[in-house]
Design a protein around this motif. Structure first.
Motif, PDB file in Angstrom:
ATOM      1  N   SER A 153      12.544   2.847   2.245  1.00 63.32           N
ATOM      2  CA  SER A 153      11.827   2.216   1.133  1.00 63.32           C
ATOM      3  C   SER A 153      10.314   2.285   1.268  1.00 63.32           C
ATOM      4  CB  SER A 153      12.270   0.753   0.967  1.00 63.32           C
ATOM      5  OG  SER A 153      11.752  -0.080   1.982  1.00 63.32           O
ATOM      6  N   ASN A 154       9.787   2.533   2.464  1.00 61.45           N
ATOM      7  CA  ASN A 154       8.351   2.780   2.585  1.00 61.45           C
ATOM      8  C   ASN A 154       7.993   4.230   2.267  1.00 61.45           C
ATOM      9  OD1 ASN A 154       7.187   0.315   3.008  1.00 61.45           O
ATOM     10  ND2 ASN A 154       7.051   0.482   5.222  1.00 61.45           N
ATOM     11  N   SER A 260       9.189  -0.356  -3.064  1.00 63.81           N
ATOM     12  CA  SER A 260       9.385  -0.529  -1.625  1.00 63.81           C
ATOM     13  C   SER A 260      10.014  -1.879  -1.305  1.00 63.81           C
ATOM     14  CB  SER A 260       8.035  -0.391  -0.911  1.00 63.81           C
ATOM     15  OG  SER A 260       8.176  -0.594   0.470  1.00 63.81           O
TER      16      SER A 260
END
Length: 414
Positions: A153-154, A260
């Motif tokens: 998610s980053n 994110s």
């Protein structure tokens, strides 16, 4: 003391306690109980809180939040334009963001940025998203799991928005660090001198980097949003250097932070609702996935507006001159609008009424990109890892009640 005075004093104490609990970092894992305390004290989803030095309206109702977001009398920015931008690089960065402008000034900035951020440009990212997901999920499969934040998610939204802006991947770590500083600044909570020092230092770095890049792009245009934004004109006007910098940073931060936070937040919620996960595995491309997850997770939990005049909400009037604190996380779980609001229901007919992406003039410019990334990500995860397990059901959260997000989410995959 009369019975009436005792009652008033007790209510004032209850309101003070409920309002203070909204920003208690101990409640980050489950802020919804605190929201319900405020809702229970409210009239029509609106609570007036009066303190010795200030007063505000706290809005938990969907109708109230929606009306304020759409009203021309609800001003974004909370006076940030009046602050000394010379004294803080962080404040100066915020002052030129369209997020903190209203009326014609906001329309001008938004039109210049949206001229570059077209639906065609967004749709062109779909294959990039799918390719990135394949690579990131391959790596996770090879390890048998990992941290959904650091491993998926980053990097995913960072690489997408960087690619759209025309930024080089070599600077990914630096850009992600900058977006965290912007998120901390936008969160507006617990800003210690040390934190503000880091934010100002990052803002200075951003200014130098984007100024050099903008000069280069205006001299030699390249593919990407930054080049298109630097060239965009409206009636002979174009973005100033500060405006280009601030709104490029806004796109970078907003394009990264919302998605994110939503990906691990959505997976955590799904781990607690196995029926919803099973239904997603059965139909991973259900058209309602993005909106229902945006509603339940609400990556932006709070928003604020200053009311320059009265705002009507049905038969109620919100008086001008007040600060309105919009609790979007509560509005998106308003039981009067969303039946059984805590439950993820892919068949919910009105999921798209959520306010996770705001509404009205400040409706999220990147809403279509967010939906694309969310839909593609959860379709890929559910298809690739139907037996995915969250191994830590009580993960740590970032210390930011406004832009709420899981700090780490460990998972195991087969």
């Amino acid at each position: 003391m009369t019975t009436s005075e005792v009652t008033n004093e007790s209510r004032a104490a209850a309101i003070g306690s409920a309002v203070n609990a909204l920003w208690d970092t101990q409640s980050l894992a489950n802020p919804y109980a605190a929201y319900e305390r405020v809702r229970a004290l409210s009239d029509g989803g609106v609570l007036e809180a009066q303190f010795p030095d200030w007063k505000a309206l706290f809005l938990t109702g969907h109708a109230a939040c929606s009306a304020v977001l759409r009203s021309p009398h609800a001003l974004s920015g909370n006076g940030i334009q009046n602050l000394d931008g010379e004294g803080s690089e962080g404040v100066r960065l915020l002052q030129s963001m369209m997020l903190f402008h209203n009326g014609q000034s906001h329309q001008r900035l938004r039109s210049l940025v949206s001229a570059a951020f077209t639906p065609r440009v967004v749709e062109e990212q779909r294959e990039l998203v799918r390719s990135l997901l394949d690579t990131l999920l391959d790596d996770m499969a090879a390890r048998g799991g990992g941290d959904m934040v650091a491993d998926l998610s980053n990097p995913l939204p960072a690489r997408v928005i960087m690619g759209m802006l025309g930024l080089k991947g070599d600077d990914e770590a630096r850009f992600v660090g900058w977006t965290q500083s912007v998120a901390d600044l936008l969160g507006g909570m617990n800003q210690s001198p040390e934190l503000m020092g880091r934010i100002d230092a990052d803002a200075r770095e951003m200014r130098a980097f984007f100024q050099d890049l903008a000069d280069e792009l205006r001299a030699k245009p390249q593919p990407g949003l930054l080049s298109a934004m630097s060239a965009a004109q409206d009636g002979g006007e174009r973005l100033s250097g500060d405006e280009l910098l601030s709104n490029a940073v806004l796109l970078l931060a907003a394009g990264h932070e919302t998605t994110s936070n939503l990906i691990p937040g959505g997976l955590l919620e799904l781990s607690r609702q196995p029926d919803a996960w099973a239904a997603l595995v059965e139909n991973p491309r259900h058209p309602n996935v993005a909106d229902e997850l945006l509603r339940v997770v609400s990556p932006v939990q709070f928003d604020g507006r200053t009311l320059s005049a009265d705002v009507s909400v049905g038969d109620m009037t919100l008086p001008g001159g007040n600060l309105a604190q919009l609790i979007l996380g509560a509005a998106n779980r308003d039981p009067g609008v969303f039946a059984d609001p805590d439950r993820i229901d892919w068949e919910r007919a009105n999921s798209n009424r959520h306010l996770a992406l705001a509404a009205g003039p400040h409706y999220c410019l990147g809403a279509s990109l967010a939906r694309l990334e969310i839909s593609e990500t959860f379709a890929a995860i559910a298809t690739r890892f139907p037996n995915l397990r969250v191994t830590d059901p009580n993960p740590p959260f970032k210390p930011n009640p406004v832009l709420r997000g899981v700090q780490r989410l460990d998972v195991a995959v087969d």
